[in-house]
Every structure is written in C-alpha cells, then in structure tokens.
Design an enzyme around this catalytic site. Structure first.
Site, PDB file in Angstrom:
ATOM      1  N   HIS A   1     -20.135  29.958 -53.589  1.00 42.34           N
ATOM      2  CA  HIS A   1     -20.909  28.717 -53.423  1.00 42.34           C
ATOM      3  C   HIS A   1     -22.278  29.064 -52.834  1.00 42.34           C
ATOM      4  CE1 HIS A   1     -20.001  28.817 -49.135  1.00 42.34           C
ATOM      5  NE2 HIS A   1     -18.705  28.886 -49.413  1.00 42.34           N
TER       6      HIS A   1
ATOM      7  N   HIS B   1     -22.804  31.568 -49.873  1.00 43.00           N
ATOM      8  CA  HIS B   1     -22.847  33.006 -50.172  1.00 43.00           C
ATOM      9  C   HIS B   1     -24.226  33.384 -50.720  1.00 43.00           C
ATOM     10  CE1 HIS B   1     -18.450  31.991 -50.778  1.00 43.00           C
ATOM     11  NE2 HIS B   1     -18.462  32.795 -49.730  1.00 43.00           N
TER      12      HIS B   1
ATOM     13  N   CYS C   1      -4.869  31.730 -38.544  1.00 38.35           N
ATOM     14  CA  CYS C   1      -5.501  30.885 -39.575  1.00 38.35           C
ATOM     15  C   CYS C   1      -5.725  31.774 -40.794  1.00 38.35           C
ATOM     16  CB  CYS C   1      -6.823  30.296 -39.094  1.00 38.35           C
ATOM     17  SG  CYS C   1      -7.704  29.476 -40.457  1.00 38.35           S
TER      18      CYS C   1
ATOM     19  N   CYS D   1      -9.372  31.914 -42.101  1.00 39.35           N
ATOM     20  CA  CYS D   1     -10.245  32.829 -41.338  1.00 39.35           C
ATOM     21  C   CYS D   1      -9.724  34.255 -41.395  1.00 39.35           C
ATOM     22  CB  CYS D   1     -10.301  32.464 -39.860  1.00 39.35           C
ATOM     23  SG  CYS D   1     -11.088  30.930 -39.439  1.00 39.35           S
TER      24      CYS D   1
ATOM     25  N   CYS E   1      -7.769  24.826 -36.404  1.00 42.18           N
ATOM     26  CA  CYS E   1      -8.803  25.858 -36.521  1.00 42.18           C
ATOM     27  C   CYS E   1     -10.167  25.171 -36.472  1.00 42.18           C
ATOM     28  CB  CYS E   1      -8.647  26.614 -37.836  1.00 42.18           C
ATOM     29  SG  CYS E   1     -10.153  27.478 -38.318  1.00 42.18           S
TER      30      CYS E   1
ATOM     31  N   HIS F   1     -11.899  25.567 -40.162  1.00 41.12           N
ATOM     32  CA  HIS F   1     -11.270  25.006 -41.363  1.00 41.12           C
ATOM     33  C   HIS F   1     -10.501  23.717 -41.114  1.00 41.12           C
ATOM     34  CE1 HIS F   1     -12.041  29.285 -42.248  1.00 41.12           C
ATOM     35  NE2 HIS F   1     -12.433  28.782 -43.399  1.00 41.12           N
TER      36      HIS F   1
ATOM     37  N   LYS G   1     -19.888  22.681 -42.337  1.00 40.40           N
ATOM     38  CA  LYS G   1     -20.075  23.960 -43.016  1.00 40.40           C
ATOM     39  C   LYS G   1     -19.474  23.864 -44.403  1.00 40.40           C
ATOM     40  CE  LYS G   1     -18.967  28.857 -42.856  1.00 40.40           C
ATOM     41  NZ  LYS G   1     -17.909  29.192 -43.779  1.00 40.40           N
TER      42      LYS G   1
ATOM     43  N   LYS H   1     -14.730  26.854 -48.935  1.00 39.66           N
ATOM     44  CA  LYS H   1     -13.769  26.633 -50.009  1.00 39.66           C
ATOM     45  C   LYS H   1     -12.660  25.714 -49.539  1.00 39.66           C
ATOM     46  CE  LYS H   1     -14.999  31.269 -51.219  1.00 39.66           C
ATOM     47  NZ  LYS H   1     -14.758  32.651 -50.800  1.00 39.66           N
TER      48      LYS H   1
HETATM   49  O1  ME8 Z   1     -15.925  36.002 -44.006  1.00 40.08           O
HETATM   50  N1  ME8 Z   1     -23.733  28.780 -44.814  1.00 40.08           N
HETATM   51  O2  ME8 Z   1     -15.994  36.208 -46.307  1.00 40.08           O
HETATM   52  P1  ME8 Z   1     -16.479  34.760 -46.770  1.00 40.08           P
HETATM   53  C1  ME8 Z   1     -24.281  29.986 -44.688  1.00 40.08           C
HETATM   54  N2  ME8 Z   1     -14.731  38.467 -46.202  1.00 40.08           N
HETATM   55  N3  ME8 Z   1     -23.660  31.121 -45.025  1.00 40.08           N
HETATM   56  C2  ME8 Z   1     -22.428  31.026 -45.533  1.00 40.08           C
HETATM   57  C3  ME8 Z   1     -21.785  29.786 -45.703  1.00 40.08           C
HETATM   58  C4  ME8 Z   1     -22.494  28.626 -45.316  1.00 40.08           C
HETATM   59  N4  ME8 Z   1     -21.997  27.416 -45.459  1.00 40.08           N
HETATM   60  N5  ME8 Z   1     -20.560  29.995 -46.229  1.00 40.08           N
HETATM   61  C5  ME8 Z   1     -20.449  31.339 -46.398  1.00 40.08           C
HETATM   62  C6  ME8 Z   1     -15.736  36.630 -45.033  1.00 40.08           C
HETATM   63  N6  ME8 Z   1     -21.569  31.956 -45.982  1.00 40.08           N
HETATM   64  C7  ME8 Z   1     -15.259  38.054 -44.958  1.00 40.08           C
HETATM   65  C8  ME8 Z   1     -16.400  38.952 -44.535  1.00 40.08           C
HETATM   66  S1  ME8 Z   1     -17.450  41.346 -43.961  1.00 40.08           S
HETATM   67  C9  ME8 Z   1     -16.875  42.849 -43.502  1.00 40.08           C
HETATM   68  C10 ME8 Z   1     -16.050  40.385 -44.361  1.00 40.08           C
HETATM   69  C11 ME8 Z   1     -21.827  33.396 -46.015  1.00 40.08           C
HETATM   70  O3  ME8 Z   1     -16.336  34.729 -48.248  1.00 40.08           O
HETATM   71  C12 ME8 Z   1     -22.140  33.903 -44.625  1.00 40.08           C
HETATM   72  O4  ME8 Z   1     -22.775  35.147 -44.702  1.00 40.08           O
HETATM   73  O5  ME8 Z   1     -15.822  33.712 -45.970  1.00 40.08           O
HETATM   74  C13 ME8 Z   1     -20.758  34.063 -44.054  1.00 40.08           C
HETATM   75  O6  ME8 Z   1     -20.740  34.853 -42.881  1.00 40.08           O
HETATM   76  C14 ME8 Z   1     -20.057  34.710 -45.220  1.00 40.08           C
HETATM   77  O7  ME8 Z   1     -20.641  34.059 -46.382  1.00 40.08           O
HETATM   78  C15 ME8 Z   1     -18.551  34.485 -45.207  1.00 40.08           C
HETATM   79  O8  ME8 Z   1     -18.044  34.791 -46.458  1.00 40.08           O
END
Ligand code: ME8
Length: 502
Positions: free
Chosen positions: A22, A25, A130, A133, A147, A150, A300, A303
């Site tokens: 989304h 990312h 969770c 998370c 949580c 979420h 925030k 998904k």
């Molecule tokens: O946490 N606003 O993956 P994830 C801004 N796999 N940035 C956002 C966002 C939002 N609403 N939503 C997601 C994970 N992001 C782990 C990470 S790293 C070793 C492992 C971005 O798919 C932001 O960078 O939940 C956030 O920290 C990351 O996507 C979380 O992606």
C-alpha cells in the site's frame, strides 16, 4: 579494509508479503530513493537495498487462508513489491528476499556467532503475541487488552524457545547512545529509545517450535525450532551485502549508512539490532532514520485495519512524479501526515502546473520568440544561498523544507517575469535587458531541474531536454554553478510538463 568514504549504503525495511503493498510502503521506499538519488548527486556510489520479509506466523496464516503453499504464496506477493519499485521509479540496486539462499545461509551464520558468544539459551515461556506485529507484548503495553497498532487482542503463546540475552546489552547500548546522539534521527526518536534503556531491556524469544510454526529458517543445530521472524529479518541488512557468503563484498559495503523505517519498528532497529550486531561481533550501522505514518482519517494505514490506499492506482491516475512530489511537499517527513486525494490534486494544480509548468512554458516560449529559439548571452547570477539551504535540508531528511526552498525560488522567477515584462522590453527595443532576464530564467530552470531530480526524476529530464542541456547525469556542483547553459544552445518546444487533470 574499511568501507570506502564514497560508498553510501541505504536500506528500507523488508516488507511483509502477507498482502499487496500500500502507499505506506511506497512512502518509505520513495523517501529512501530521494536520498539515494541525492547522494548520487553528491558523487557517492550508492547501494540501495529493499526487499521482502517472507517468513513467520503471519505469512504462514495468510498463505493458508489463500489456500496456497507458503513458497508459492510469497513468490507471488514478492513480485508485486518488485513491480511497485518499477512503477515508483526506484533506483534500487538490490532486492533481497528472506527465502533466498544468500540470506538463509547468512542468517544461520549470524545465529551461530551470537550463540558462540553465549548469548542464546533455551527456556519455557508464555506470553501475549500479536501476530500482525510478530511481537510479544506485556499487559501494560496493551490498552484495553488490545494491540496498540492493530487494535486486536493478542494470542497466548506457550512453548519452549531459544532466547537472546538482550538484557546483557542494556548498558553497552546505553553507552553507545550517549556517545552517538545522532544514532537515531530525528532526536525525539533517540530520546524515546534512550528512555527504554533507562527502564532496561529484557531477553527476547528468538525462535518458535516447528510444531507451531514451520515457515522459517531452521535454527542451526536444532531442526525442531525455526528462527523468530524478526531475528531472521533484521539480518537481511548484512546478508544482502554478503555476510556469511561474500566477505569481500561485505567489507566494501558494511556498515550501512542508514536504515530507514517508520516509528513502529524503531525499537527493533535501534535496540534489538545493535545488540544482535554487538553479540555477533559486527559493527553498528551509522544511523537509524525514523519517519512518521501516512494516515487515513488519522489511523495508520495497515493491512489488518483494511484502510489501505493502492499506490498502483494513484500512480496510474496522477503519474509517478506527481505522487513522489506530493508525499514530500505536503507532509513533514518526521511526523504523521494524512493522505488525501483532494490535497494531491491541489498541489498538482498550484505547485506543478501553475508554478513550475507555467514557468518553463513561458520562459521557453519567450526565448523562442525573442531570442531565435536559442539560449541568450550569459548573464551573471548568484543564487548559491538557495542551493546551500537546499543542500543542508536534504542532508537532514528535511524534504519538505528543501522543496519549499525550491518553490520559493520558482515563484521568485515567476515574479521576475511579471516585474520585467520581457514582451514590453522587447517592443521598446531593450534587447539586452530581454536577454538578461531570459538567461536568468532559463539558467534558473536548469538548476531547478537538477534540484528536483531526486523527487521527480522524469520531470527533471524533460526540463533539461527542453532547455537543450544534454548532460543527464548531473551532479550537485552543476546545480550550484551558475552559467552552465551555453549561449547559442538550441531550445526545444516543450510539451506541457503537467497537463490539466481530467
Ligand atoms: O514491519 N505510513 O513490515 P511491514 C508510513 N517486515 N510508512 C508505512 C506505513 C504507513 N502507514 N505502513 C507501512 C515490517 N509503512 C517488517 C520489517 S525490517 C528488518 C522488517 C512502511 O510490511 C514503514 O517503513 O509491516 C514501516 O516501518 C514498514 O512499512 C512496515 O512494513
């Protein structure tokens, strides 16, 4: 051999592949791309890593729900993240998947290094987890038992796992923080982490029993356990540059200059990851850079909340450059910002179409009319101050302020036209003054095109082409140096950079 000073290694988080990407990312990835492109302007050789986090409970359950085997499921979704990178025009140099062999081998070696230090032990455990998370919580951190991210109740997990002696690193990390006040940026994020260190760190579970979770990297020496997804995932930053598989490459690129992410995973990066690195005897990254959330109606985007905005849709309607520009022009990078189509359209019309697009069209149209379609005689100009400020903001990830400065300059050029009225000067036969004004406009536009290149790479190239400037690998010096547009150069009739929205 220490890492070379002209090497810049920058990472995004690796994203979970339980669902399609989304715009949250997209936000982090574009921010990283802006910095990667800016560092290249400064002459750095950039290694820009992104990728996908493909193991763990959340992914295993999503695959089951989709009726697919885990590998097949992650293969499909990982591809959509790669596609997003293409659509967003990301200049990434590497994309890592945690199911790749270079990663699983490196992660196993990392585990062995920490175990070799005596930092990994086994114990029975029960805790609230969770799955969204992929994190254990203690009750005090669960408002109304839910949580905080979420908004759903965690599950009770009970099993015998391996633990990482994180508590043993509290003091060392605190000392590191005190010696490196810029380790976590911006500083308010450093302070939050420093406070957690005052309270002390607790040991963390870093494996799951294979009976409960089969989708993960086997723990070295104990195939009945798989690695906890965060222990596995964090090591991607070193495995991607050859930890455990290619020592020479590793020496060339590690430590990373910056790990970029949003605030909810700062703790993993600023506290757990440094402890893991200390344990494995690997040096720490230069900086953890933390940004806010893109919110929809103040929540925030995620998904599990189901309030995602699809970046593919936005880009196909408004274009990649517009989306990239909007995210950083409208919102302050460190803070949360609400995403809205109405605001995006407003910015498009006022800043892109009206201010920048018109400036280019008017300036070139006048040069075609009054100067034979050529770059006029050079005139002295001095705007080093504008670009010095731009540089300082970019270095500090202050993208909104950097763009604000560029737009002040663009508006000043528009005002120059309104004030000087070159068409009147021309009628009055004041050709030298017409030439002087037009040179300032065109050279100012050339510099502007370079300044916006990290944000809008395509618009930048279109502008430079229209100005007949044929050097498409510009560097920061060519932004600040006045007078690189050579008189006599031929201008091209520009296509509207930002056509009206339909
Ligand atoms: O946490 N606003 O993956 P994830 C801004 N796999 N940035 C956002 C966002 C939002 N609403 N939503 C997601 C994970 N992001 C782990 C990470 S790293 C070793 C492992 C971005 O798919 C932001 O960078 O939940 C956030 O920290 C990351 O996507 C979380 O992606």
């Amino acid at each position: 051999m220490p890492k070379k000073s002209d090497h810049y290694y920058l990472t995004t988080p690796i994203y979970y592949v339980n669902a399609a990407p989304h715009i949250g990312h997209a936000y982090t990835s574009i921010a990283a791309d802006v910095m990667a492109r800016f560092q290249r302007l400064l002459g750095k050789q950039v290694n820009f890593l992104t990728g996908t986090d493909e193991h763990g409970q959340k992914i295993q359950r999503a695959a089951e729900a989709a009726g697919k085997n885990s590998q097949e499921f992650v293969d499909e979704i990982s591809v959509t993240f790669r596609k997003l990178g293409d659509v967003l025009n990301l200049s990434t140099t590497d994309f890592i998947r945690t199911t790749e062999e270079r990663h699983t081998r490196g992660a196993a070696k990392f585990w062995e290094a920490a175990a070799g230090r005596g930092d990994i032990y086994k114990k029975k455990y029960e805790g609230l987890y969770c799955v969204s998370c992929e994190q254990f919580y203690v009750e005090k951190d669960l408002p109304e038992g839910l949580c905080p991210i979420h908004k759903k109740a965690p599950e009770l997990f009970q099993e015998e796992n391996y633990f990482f002696r994180l508590s043993a690193y509290t003091e060392k990390i605190a000392e590191y923080f005190d010696a490196h006040h810029d380790f976590v940026f911006p500083h308010n994020r450093w302070k939050e982490m420093r406070q957690i260190l005052v309270e002390g760190l607790e040991d963390v579970s870093i494996s799951r029993s294979r009976e409960k979770l089969s989708w993960g990297i086997p723990v070295p020496g104990d195939p009945m356990q798989v690695m906890y997804v965060w222990f596995d995932a964090l090591t991607n930053y070193v495995t991607a540059v050859g930890y455990g598989t290619n020592e020479k490459f590793f020496d060339d690129w590690w430590p990373a200059d910056v790990h970029l992410m949003a605030k909810e995973i700062n703790r993993f990066h600023s506290l757990l990851w440094p402890a893991m690195l200390m344990s494995a005897g690997v040096s720490l990254p230069g900086k953890i850079v933390v940004h806010g959330w893109l919110t929809v109606d103040g929540e925030k985007m995620s998904k599990s909340l189901g309030n995602m905005v699809d970046p593919f849709e936005i880009v196909s309607r408004y274009g990649t450059d517009t989306f990239r520009f909007f995210l950083f022009r409208e919102m302050s990078f460190g803070s949360d910002g609400d995403f809205s189509i109405a605001k995006l359209e407003q910015r498009y019309t006022s800043d892109l179409q009206h201010d920048l697009g018109n400036l280019l069209m008017r300036s070139i149209a006048m040069a075609i009319k009054f100067c034979d379609g050529k770059i006029p005689q050079q005139t002295v100009g001095d705007n080093t101050e504008v670009w010095a400020r731009y540089h300082a903001h970019m270095e500090k990830w202050e993208f909104q302020q950097a763009l604000e400065g560029v737009w002040e300059y663009v508006r000043a050029l528009n005002q120059l036209i309104d004030r000087e009225k070159p068409w009147t000067l021309y009628k009055e036969g004041k050709f030298e003054e017409v030439n002087a004004t037009l040179y300032i406009l065109l050279e100012g536009l050339r510099q502007t095109a370079i300044a916006i290149s990290p944000f809008m790479p395509d618009a930048s190239v279109s502008m430079l082409t229209a100005l007949g400037f044929e050097y498409f690998d510009p560097k920061f010096d060519s932004l600040t140096e006045w007078g690189l547009l050579k008189s006599g150069g031929v201008l091209a009739e520009p296509h509207p950079l930002f056509p009206p929205l339909i």
